[in-house]
Motif scaffolding. Structure first.
Motif, mmCIF file in Angstrom:
data_model
loop_
_atom_site.group_PDB
_atom_site.id
_atom_site.type_symbol
_atom_site.label_atom_id
_atom_site.label_comp_id
_atom_site.label_asym_id
_atom_site.label_seq_id
_atom_site.Cartn_x
_atom_site.Cartn_y
_atom_site.Cartn_z
ATOM 1 N N GLY A 128 1.091 5.652 -0.603
ATOM 2 C CA GLY A 128 0.319 6.881 -0.515
ATOM 3 C C GLY A 128 0.854 7.839 0.531
ATOM 4 O O GLY A 128 0.636 9.037 0.439
ATOM 5 N N LYS B 9 -4.038 7.425 7.464
ATOM 6 C CA LYS B 9 -4.825 6.980 6.314
ATOM 7 C C LYS B 9 -5.644 5.770 6.721
ATOM 8 O O LYS B 9 -5.186 4.924 7.492
ATOM 9 C CB LYS B 9 -3.930 6.633 5.126
ATOM 10 N N TRP C 201 -7.545 2.548 5.022
ATOM 11 C CA TRP C 201 -7.451 1.749 3.799
ATOM 12 C C TRP C 201 -8.564 0.720 3.753
ATOM 13 O O TRP C 201 -8.794 0.006 4.732
ATOM 14 C CB TRP C 201 -6.112 1.019 3.748
ATOM 15 N N SER D 185 -10.192 -3.574 -1.615
ATOM 16 C CA SER D 185 -9.730 -2.887 -2.827
ATOM 17 C C SER D 185 -8.267 -2.448 -2.720
ATOM 18 O O SER D 185 -7.658 -2.097 -3.727
ATOM 19 C CB SER D 185 -10.600 -1.662 -3.111
ATOM 20 N N GLN D 186 -7.726 -2.451 -1.504
ATOM 21 C CA GLN D 186 -6.365 -2.012 -1.206
ATOM 22 C C GLN D 186 -6.136 -0.545 -1.587
ATOM 23 O O GLN D 186 -5.046 -0.147 -1.983
ATOM 24 C CB GLN D 186 -5.340 -2.932 -1.885
ATOM 25 N N LYS D 187 -7.186 0.257 -1.439
ATOM 26 C CA LYS D 187 -7.142 1.681 -1.759
ATOM 27 C C LYS D 187 -7.415 2.499 -0.503
ATOM 28 O O LYS D 187 -8.174 2.070 0.375
ATOM 29 C CB LYS D 187 -8.211 2.030 -2.799
ATOM 30 N N LEU E 156 0.853 -1.184 0.000
ATOM 31 C CA LEU E 156 0.000 0.000 0.000
ATOM 32 C C LEU E 156 0.888 1.234 0.000
ATOM 33 O O LEU E 156 1.768 1.383 0.858
ATOM 34 C CB LEU E 156 -0.917 -0.003 1.227
#
Length: 93
Positions: free
Chosen positions: A51, A78, A80, A84-86, A49
């Motif tokens: 970001g 964050k 997560w 979806s691993q977003k 991941l």
């Protein structure tokens, strides 16, 4: 005693790990600005991941195992969505 496994893949220090509630996944937080998800049975990485713009210092799973929280030196947290691993939210302030 000897370790039962050594998981490698981060390119810098690992600061924190957390087991998922079902015990099947491990999340690791690293100074390489990433979080890795590991399948514990195979001891293989599931996902990386990205970001955060600085070291990730801590990770924690939600009680239902559907969300991961990460805390970073970039002054953000964050959230997560693990399926979806977003990232679904970035908390600042």
């Amino acid at each position: 005693q000897k370790p039962i496994a050594t998981l490698t893949g981060h390119s810098d220090s690992v600061w924190s790990v957390a087991f998922s509630p079902d015990g099947l996944t491990l999340a690791s937080a690293s100074s390489d600005n990433t979080i890795k998800l590991w399948h514990l049975q195979s001891q293989k990485p599931i996902a990386t991941l990205t970001g955060h713009s600085n070291s990730v210092l801590s990770v924690a799973f939600s009680p239902d195992g559907l969300t991961l929280a990460s805390a970073s030196s970039d002054n953000t947290i964050k959230l997560w969505h693990l399926q979806s691993q977003k990232p679904i939210a970035t908390l600042t302030g």
